[in-house]
Design a protein around this motif. Structure first.
Motif, PDB file in Angstrom:
ATOM      1  N   ASP A 249      14.703 -17.295 -11.123  1.00  0.00           N
ATOM      2  CA  ASP A 249      13.313 -18.385 -11.054  1.00  0.00           C
ATOM      3  C   ASP A 249      14.019 -18.357 -10.031  1.00  0.00           C
ATOM      4  O   ASP A 249      13.328 -18.991  -9.358  1.00  0.00           O
ATOM      5  N   LEU A 250      14.945 -18.492  -9.246  1.00  0.00           N
ATOM      6  CA  LEU A 250      15.419 -18.581  -7.700  1.00  0.00           C
ATOM      7  C   LEU A 250      14.694 -17.895  -6.700  1.00  0.00           C
ATOM      8  O   LEU A 250      14.815 -18.485  -5.695  1.00  0.00           O
TER       9      LEU A 250
ATOM     10  N   ASP B 109      11.936 -15.528  -4.820  1.00  0.00           N
ATOM     11  CA  ASP B 109      10.689 -14.695  -4.681  1.00  0.00           C
ATOM     12  C   ASP B 109      10.388 -13.627  -4.896  1.00  0.00           C
ATOM     13  O   ASP B 109      11.084 -12.611  -4.481  1.00  0.00           O
ATOM     14  N   GLU B 110       9.433 -14.056  -6.458  1.00  0.00           N
ATOM     15  CA  GLU B 110       9.083 -12.282  -6.806  1.00  0.00           C
ATOM     16  C   GLU B 110       7.911 -11.388  -5.761  1.00  0.00           C
ATOM     17  O   GLU B 110       7.792 -10.237  -5.566  1.00  0.00           O
ATOM     18  N   GLU B 111       7.859 -12.018  -5.035  1.00  0.00           N
ATOM     19  CA  GLU B 111       6.948 -11.028  -3.626  1.00  0.00           C
ATOM     20  C   GLU B 111       7.663 -10.464  -2.487  1.00  0.00           C
ATOM     21  O   GLU B 111       7.251  -9.963  -1.492  1.00  0.00           O
ATOM     22  N   SER B 112       9.341 -10.572  -2.539  1.00  0.00           N
ATOM     23  CA  SER B 112       9.687 -10.106  -1.218  1.00  0.00           C
ATOM     24  C   SER B 112      10.982  -8.622  -1.283  1.00  0.00           C
ATOM     25  O   SER B 112      11.912  -8.577  -0.679  1.00  0.00           O
TER      26      SER B 112
ATOM     27  N   ARG C 199      14.360 -12.295  -1.215  1.00  0.00           N
ATOM     28  CA  ARG C 199      14.700 -14.163  -0.200  1.00  0.00           C
ATOM     29  C   ARG C 199      14.136 -14.569  -1.438  1.00  0.00           C
ATOM     30  O   ARG C 199      13.197 -14.971  -2.569  1.00  0.00           O
ATOM     31  N   PHE C 200      15.103 -15.981  -1.576  1.00  0.00           N
ATOM     32  CA  PHE C 200      15.265 -16.909  -2.006  1.00  0.00           C
ATOM     33  C   PHE C 200      14.182 -17.960  -1.832  1.00  0.00           C
ATOM     34  O   PHE C 200      13.537 -18.206  -0.260  1.00  0.00           O
ATOM     35  N   LEU C 201      13.989 -18.450  -2.871  1.00  0.00           N
ATOM     36  CA  LEU C 201      12.652 -19.488  -2.897  1.00  0.00           C
ATOM     37  C   LEU C 201      13.182 -20.578  -2.265  1.00  0.00           C
ATOM     38  O   LEU C 201      14.583 -21.318  -2.358  1.00  0.00           O
ATOM     39  N   ASP C 202      12.694 -21.006  -1.102  1.00  0.00           N
ATOM     40  CA  ASP C 202      13.349 -22.832  -0.461  1.00  0.00           C
ATOM     41  C   ASP C 202      12.966 -24.049  -0.658  1.00  0.00           C
ATOM     42  O   ASP C 202      13.849 -24.277  -0.468  1.00  0.00           O
ATOM     43  N   GLU C 203      12.215 -23.962  -1.741  1.00  0.00           N
ATOM     44  CA  GLU C 203      12.066 -24.883  -2.336  1.00  0.00           C
ATOM     45  C   GLU C 203      13.805 -25.616  -3.241  1.00  0.00           C
ATOM     46  O   GLU C 203      13.595 -26.460  -3.545  1.00  0.00           O
ATOM     47  N   TYR C 204      14.565 -24.180  -3.774  1.00  0.00           N
ATOM     48  CA  TYR C 204      15.558 -24.003  -4.460  1.00  0.00           C
ATOM     49  C   TYR C 204      16.366 -24.276  -3.914  1.00  0.00           C
ATOM     50  O   TYR C 204      17.920 -24.373  -3.915  1.00  0.00           O
TER      51      TYR C 204
END
Length: 469
Positions: free
Chosen positions: A171-172, A174-177, A205-210
């Motif tokens: 969940d950390l 980015d599924e599009e990455s 790529r990690f989600l910037d949110e987390y």
């Protein structure tokens, strides 16, 4: 025996430096672990038998079971063995970056028995937590779910019906990455080997949110040496826990999730972080230098043995930040993993338990609570409350440990065992997962168990527990 050891070392020198799964080790161990009749037990360990521990630990280095290790033992409250072997970072017995008795290790799941369980002992003794109470009594958000009906006792015994774990870290990301599956079960170009047959795709790529590459107000917890995670991710983890399938079958099934939930109970009830609670109530009173997040406590990375060269998720060598991904998602403080320390310091917690919760004449944990936790058995006698137990044959301990023994192993190649029948504490620490978790020599060759048996032999304890009633 001297001729045997000389022959053994000659054989060891012939072991291929690249061997990851050596064969025929049992025949070599036969030279170290003998069945000679000895008085039972001795008041003092036999020096020649202690030397066998040295030889077997060095054999582990030659077989590349670990870069280095620490072994520590207390008998009747007195130190009878305290040695370190090998390197912090170099396989094969090389002397670069030497290991010492002061080296700090990632204790992995030993955390369950050395932090989370003692913390719960205190809260149970103070009648703030009941073993038979369901989770919903402490975590109201679990009300209305099967998870909410799981009891504290079931969590401690690993009889909760929960699965072994959840890959929260997905969940950390980015599924599009990335293209294709993040984790696959056969080798592929650019893939990184994980545990078992799994391979990971590091091109994400990690989600910037987390996740951020520097500490910010939003990303305030350390995820790896050079990455930081948002505390808000804990809410996402709890959401996934609330949706997890809980089996009605409450037979034994080991699960990290049990101790992640127990951490939440401890923190809700005590109004403190688990790390703060155990530091103030247990480690400081007994002078144990054990840490969650050691880098945040001023411990230099150079004195910490690296746990893994993580080329999949974090893209860094993990030295001073927790190897376990679930604990990393919680910023390094978790009920299932995250504790760091040396064998000497961990042994203080083991000795505290052996002394029925008393330290230098002061009660730290009430004796009746220590007895309750260490003598209450779960399904098949495989566990007591928070601790692992010996099996009739094989299992996590040596064959000579008594049925009364309790303790825990850790994924990184660690363990501690308390044997009340013989007044004995045994601690083994290593970083067998460095540089790669694929190295399972320590596990498959049962080196921890064999080293423990050699310690018992040094005291004249020669009868396997399977032969005792």
């Amino acid at each position: 025996m001297l001729r045997t050891l000389v022959l053994l070392l000659a054989l060891v020198l012939g072991v291929s430096a690249g061997a990851q799964q050596p064969r025929g080790l049992d025949s070599l161990l036969g030279h170290l672990i003998d069945g000679d009749s000895l008085p039972q037990p001795r008041s003092e360990p036999s020096a020649p038998h202690l030397e066998r521990i040295d030889s077997l630990a060095r054999l582990g280095l030659r077989l590349q079971a670990y870069p280095g290790c620490q072994i520590y033992a207390l008998y009747r409250g007195r130190v009878i063995y305290d040695r370190a072997f090998g390197s912090m970072t170099r396989l094969g017995g090389r002397t670069e970056d030497p290991n010492s008795t002061f080296t700090i290790y990632d204790l992995a799941s030993v955390t369950k028995a050395a932090a989370t369980t003692p913390a719960l002992m205190l809260l149970v003794a103070e009648h703030k937590v009941s073993l038979n109470a369901p989770l919903l009594s402490y975590l109201p958000e679990t009300k209305g779910s099967l998870l909410g009906m799981v009891t504290i006792r079931q969590l401690l015994l690993h009889q909760s019906g929960l699965p072994a774990g959840i890959n929260f870290y997905t969940d950390l990301i980015d599924e599009e990455s990335y293209e294709g599956a993040l984790i696959r079960y056969k080798a592929f170009k650019g893939g990184v080997p994980l545990v078992g047959k799994a391979w990971g795709n590091p091109n994400f790529r990690f989600l910037d949110e987390y996740i951020a590459t520097r500490r910010t107000e939003q990303h305030s917890l350390r995820f790896s040496p050079k990455k930081f995670i948002a505390p808000s991710f804990k809410d996402r983890m709890m959401e996934r826990l609330l949706s997890v399938r809980v089996k009605s079958d409450k037979s034994y099934r080991y699960s990290d999730l049990n101790f992640v939930l127990l951490q939440q109970v401890i923190e809700r009830v005590s109004h403190q972080g688990l790390d703060t609670f155990v530091q103030e109530r247990i480690y400081r009173p007994i002078g144990a230098r054990l840490y969650y997040c050691p880098l945040e406590h001023g411990v230099k990375a150079e004195v910490i043995a690296p746990a893994q060269d993580d080329r999949f998720l974090r893209g860094e060598v993990l030295r001073g930040t927790v190897d376990d991904e679930t604990a990393a998602c919680l910023g390094g403080v978790s009920g299932n993993a995250g504790l760091f320390g040396s064998a000497r310091e961990l042994a203080k917690v083991a000795q505290l338990l052996l002394q029925h919760g008393t330290w230098e004449g002061k009660s730290i944990i009430p004796a009746h609570t220590v007895k309750l936790f260490t003598e209450t058995l779960g399904a098949g006698g495989l566990r007591c409350l928070g601790f692992d137990k010996p099996r009739r044959h094989g299992g996590p301990t040596g064959e000579l440990a008594s049925h009364d023994t309790y303790g825990h192993q850790g994924f990184t190649g660690t363990c501690f065992w308390v044997d009340p029948r013989y007044d004995l504490v045994f601690v083994f620490l290593s970083n067998r997962t460095y540089p790669s978790r694929k190295n399972t020599v320590l596990i498959h060759e049962r080196l921890r168990q064999s080293l423990q048996d050699l310690l018992y032999e040094s005291l004249g304890i020669m009868t396997p527990r399977s032969s005792l009633s």
